[in-house]
Design a protein around this motif. Sequence first.
Motif, PDB file in Angstrom:
ATOM      1  N   LEU A  90       0.838  -1.185   0.000  1.00  0.00           N
ATOM      2  CA  LEU A  90       0.000   0.000   0.000  1.00  0.00           C
ATOM      3  C   LEU A  90       0.878   1.241   0.000  1.00  0.00           C
ATOM      4  O   LEU A  90       1.929   1.274   0.614  1.00  0.00           O
ATOM      5  CB  LEU A  90      -0.889  -0.003   1.249  1.00  0.00           C
ATOM      6  CG  LEU A  90      -1.851  -1.179   1.374  1.00  0.00           C
ATOM      7  CD1 LEU A  90      -2.553  -1.115   2.714  1.00  0.00           C
ATOM      8  CD2 LEU A  90      -2.848  -1.185   0.256  1.00  0.00           C
ATOM      9  N   HIS A  91       0.412   2.269  -0.683  1.00  0.00           N
ATOM     10  CA  HIS A  91       1.145   3.529  -0.709  1.00  0.00           C
ATOM     11  C   HIS A  91       0.207   4.617  -0.202  1.00  0.00           C
ATOM     12  O   HIS A  91      -0.826   4.892  -0.801  1.00  0.00           O
ATOM     13  CB  HIS A  91       1.604   3.860  -2.132  1.00  0.00           C
ATOM     14  CG  HIS A  91       2.209   5.218  -2.233  1.00  0.00           C
ATOM     15  ND1 HIS A  91       3.421   5.521  -1.690  1.00  0.00           N
ATOM     16  CD2 HIS A  91       1.750   6.353  -2.793  1.00  0.00           C
ATOM     17  CE1 HIS A  91       3.701   6.787  -1.921  1.00  0.00           C
ATOM     18  NE2 HIS A  91       2.689   7.309  -2.582  1.00  0.00           N
ATOM     19  N   PHE A  92       0.557   5.207   0.930  1.00  0.00           N
ATOM     20  CA  PHE A  92      -0.214   6.314   1.454  1.00  0.00           C
ATOM     21  C   PHE A  92       0.580   7.581   1.204  1.00  0.00           C
ATOM     22  O   PHE A  92       1.705   7.721   1.671  1.00  0.00           O
ATOM     23  CB  PHE A  92      -0.469   6.140   2.958  1.00  0.00           C
ATOM     24  CG  PHE A  92      -1.324   4.943   3.262  1.00  0.00           C
ATOM     25  CD1 PHE A  92      -2.674   4.960   2.975  1.00  0.00           C
ATOM     26  CD2 PHE A  92      -0.772   3.801   3.813  1.00  0.00           C
ATOM     27  CE1 PHE A  92      -3.458   3.868   3.256  1.00  0.00           C
ATOM     28  CE2 PHE A  92      -1.553   2.709   4.091  1.00  0.00           C
ATOM     29  CZ  PHE A  92      -2.899   2.735   3.811  1.00  0.00           C
ATOM     30  N   SER A  93      -0.015   8.500   0.473  1.00  0.00           N
ATOM     31  CA  SER A  93       0.712   9.708   0.138  1.00  0.00           C
ATOM     32  C   SER A  93       0.657  10.745   1.252  1.00  0.00           C
ATOM     33  O   SER A  93       1.487  11.609   1.328  1.00  0.00           O
ATOM     34  CB  SER A  93       0.174  10.308  -1.162  1.00  0.00           C
ATOM     35  OG  SER A  93      -1.195  10.582  -1.017  1.00  0.00           O
ATOM     36  N   ASN A  95       1.901  10.892  -7.377  1.00  0.00           N
ATOM     37  CA  ASN A  95       2.661  10.708  -8.612  1.00  0.00           C
ATOM     38  C   ASN A  95       1.810  10.925  -9.868  1.00  0.00           C
ATOM     39  O   ASN A  95       2.108  10.386 -10.920  1.00  0.00           O
ATOM     40  CB  ASN A  95       3.342   9.342  -8.646  1.00  0.00           C
ATOM     41  CG  ASN A  95       4.739   9.433  -9.209  1.00  0.00           C
ATOM     42  OD1 ASN A  95       5.261  10.517  -9.417  1.00  0.00           O
ATOM     43  ND2 ASN A  95       5.345   8.306  -9.451  1.00  0.00           N
ATOM     44  N   PHE A  96       0.747  11.727  -9.730  1.00  0.00           N
ATOM     45  CA  PHE A  96      -0.072  12.120 -10.871  1.00  0.00           C
ATOM     46  C   PHE A  96      -0.310  13.620 -10.754  1.00  0.00           C
ATOM     47  O   PHE A  96      -0.784  14.105  -9.740  1.00  0.00           O
ATOM     48  CB  PHE A  96      -1.408  11.377 -10.892  1.00  0.00           C
ATOM     49  CG  PHE A  96      -2.238  11.716 -12.095  1.00  0.00           C
ATOM     50  CD1 PHE A  96      -1.973  11.132 -13.319  1.00  0.00           C
ATOM     51  CD2 PHE A  96      -3.267  12.634 -11.998  1.00  0.00           C
ATOM     52  CE1 PHE A  96      -2.732  11.456 -14.429  1.00  0.00           C
ATOM     53  CE2 PHE A  96      -4.026  12.973 -13.103  1.00  0.00           C
ATOM     54  CZ  PHE A  96      -3.755  12.377 -14.325  1.00  0.00           C
ATOM     55  N   CYS A  97       0.017  14.343 -11.789  1.00  0.00           N
ATOM     56  CA  CYS A  97      -0.054  15.803 -11.766  1.00  0.00           C
ATOM     57  C   CYS A  97      -1.496  16.267 -11.997  1.00  0.00           C
ATOM     58  O   CYS A  97      -1.993  16.242 -13.113  1.00  0.00           O
ATOM     59  CB  CYS A  97       0.880  16.376 -12.836  1.00  0.00           C
ATOM     60  SG  CYS A  97       1.104  18.144 -12.699  1.00  0.00           S
ATOM     61  N   ASP A  98      -2.160  16.661 -10.912  1.00  0.00           N
ATOM     62  CA  ASP A  98      -3.521  17.174 -11.010  1.00  0.00           C
ATOM     63  C   ASP A  98      -3.541  18.680 -11.287  1.00  0.00           C
ATOM     64  O   ASP A  98      -4.443  19.170 -11.951  1.00  0.00           O
ATOM     65  CB  ASP A  98      -4.282  16.901  -9.706  1.00  0.00           C
ATOM     66  CG  ASP A  98      -4.408  15.414  -9.409  1.00  0.00           C
ATOM     67  OD1 ASP A  98      -4.918  14.688 -10.281  1.00  0.00           O
ATOM     68  OD2 ASP A  98      -3.989  14.978  -8.335  1.00  0.00           O
ATOM     69  N   CYS A  99      -2.581  19.404 -10.748  1.00  0.00           N
ATOM     70  CA  CYS A  99      -2.509  20.863 -10.910  1.00  0.00           C
ATOM     71  C   CYS A  99      -1.425  21.217 -11.923  1.00  0.00           C
ATOM     72  O   CYS A  99      -0.308  20.712 -11.833  1.00  0.00           O
ATOM     73  CB  CYS A  99      -2.159  21.529  -9.588  1.00  0.00           C
ATOM     74  SG  CYS A  99      -3.374  21.309  -8.305  1.00  0.00           S
ATOM     75  N   PRO A 100      -1.721  22.099 -12.869  1.00  0.00           N
ATOM     76  CA  PRO A 100      -0.692  22.509 -13.835  1.00  0.00           C
ATOM     77  C   PRO A 100       0.524  23.176 -13.176  1.00  0.00           C
ATOM     78  O   PRO A 100       1.623  23.103 -13.695  1.00  0.00           O
ATOM     79  CB  PRO A 100      -1.420  23.506 -14.746  1.00  0.00           C
ATOM     80  CG  PRO A 100      -2.874  23.271 -14.526  1.00  0.00           C
ATOM     81  CD  PRO A 100      -3.022  22.703 -13.163  1.00  0.00           C
ATOM     82  N   ASP A 138      -0.043  19.942  -6.167  1.00  0.00           N
ATOM     83  CA  ASP A 138      -0.391  18.651  -5.558  1.00  0.00           C
ATOM     84  C   ASP A 138       0.769  17.664  -5.531  1.00  0.00           C
ATOM     85  O   ASP A 138       0.672  16.616  -4.917  1.00  0.00           O
ATOM     86  CB  ASP A 138      -1.561  18.021  -6.302  1.00  0.00           C
ATOM     87  CG  ASP A 138      -1.201  17.661  -7.734  1.00  0.00           C
ATOM     88  OD1 ASP A 138      -0.637  18.517  -8.438  1.00  0.00           O
ATOM     89  OD2 ASP A 138      -1.476  16.523  -8.140  1.00  0.00           O
ATOM     90  N   GLU A 139       1.888  17.977  -6.164  1.00  0.00           N
ATOM     91  CA  GLU A 139       3.018  17.046  -6.235  1.00  0.00           C
ATOM     92  C   GLU A 139       4.327  17.694  -5.782  1.00  0.00           C
ATOM     93  O   GLU A 139       5.301  17.733  -6.531  1.00  0.00           O
ATOM     94  CB  GLU A 139       3.172  16.516  -7.669  1.00  0.00           C
ATOM     95  CG  GLU A 139       2.000  15.728  -8.179  1.00  0.00           C
ATOM     96  CD  GLU A 139       1.730  14.467  -7.393  1.00  0.00           C
ATOM     97  OE1 GLU A 139       2.682  13.756  -7.025  1.00  0.00           O
ATOM     98  OE2 GLU A 139       0.547  14.193  -7.131  1.00  0.00           O
ATOM     99  N   PRO A 140       4.409  18.183  -4.545  1.00  0.00           N
ATOM    100  CA  PRO A 140       5.671  18.782  -4.105  1.00  0.00           C
ATOM    101  C   PRO A 140       6.762  17.743  -3.848  1.00  0.00           C
ATOM    102  O   PRO A 140       7.940  18.070  -3.888  1.00  0.00           O
ATOM    103  CB  PRO A 140       5.284  19.496  -2.804  1.00  0.00           C
ATOM    104  CG  PRO A 140       4.125  18.733  -2.300  1.00  0.00           C
ATOM    105  CD  PRO A 140       3.381  18.263  -3.513  1.00  0.00           C
ATOM    106  N   GLY A 141       6.383  16.502  -3.605  1.00  0.00           N
ATOM    107  CA  GLY A 141       7.369  15.482  -3.262  1.00  0.00           C
ATOM    108  C   GLY A 141       7.609  14.445  -4.331  1.00  0.00           C
ATOM    109  O   GLY A 141       8.237  13.424  -4.066  1.00  0.00           O
ATOM    110  N   THR A 142       7.113  14.667  -5.544  1.00  0.00           N
ATOM    111  CA  THR A 142       7.379  13.736  -6.646  1.00  0.00           C
ATOM    112  C   THR A 142       7.818  14.535  -7.866  1.00  0.00           C
ATOM    113  O   THR A 142       7.737  15.755  -7.883  1.00  0.00           O
ATOM    114  CB  THR A 142       6.123  12.910  -7.024  1.00  0.00           C
ATOM    115  OG1 THR A 142       5.170  13.769  -7.652  1.00  0.00           O
ATOM    116  CG2 THR A 142       5.504  12.235  -5.818  1.00  0.00           C
TER     117      THR A 142
END
Length: 195
Positions: A15-18, A59-64, A68-72
């Motif tokens: 499991l991966h909890f973000s 690991n999916f870019c929701d915001c241009p 939402d992805e500061p750590g990936t």
Amino acid sequence: MATALLISYLCFFPLHFSYSSPLRLPIGVHPLDEKYFDRNVIKCRDGSKSFTRDRINDNFCDCPDGTDEPGTSACPAGKFYCRNIGSTPRFLFSSHVNDKICDCCDGSDEYDGTVICPNTCVMGGNVAYQTINYGSLASRAGSGDSTKPKPKINTENSTQKLIGLKVLVFLQLAIVVVIAFRLIICRKTRRRYSP
């Protein structure tokens, strides 16, 4: 039987909890942004979309803009915050996260476990930290005139030199390993064929 199934499921489907807990900041987020990321529904900084807290670092870019992805490294415009405790904190482009190169002196940008980065913040791993310490030591010693300009260190040039030095050390290590391996093989083959 049910226990065995549950154990095998957990082993084969990790499991991966973000976002691990509401008390802990997501990886790569500046501490001043804690309240911003503490909500259940979070807006992208550019206002284009909204996303739920469980989609942070998925690991999916929701915001241009990469909010939402500061750590990936999923968003090209994303920024990762290095805390660098004991040195100067800084932001990196998120493309530098988990790229097998230790960019933060505390090693926080390589959290996936493929590379183990030593914490060099307090040891002077940051050139700005070294400059600050040098300046304070020189002023305490009373050496020289205070009107003289202090020499500045070009951080970009120093960073390039450090990267080149790391590459050189790894190449030398590889050469030593190859030579040692060949010597071991030569000794084993001499033992076989000696009378």
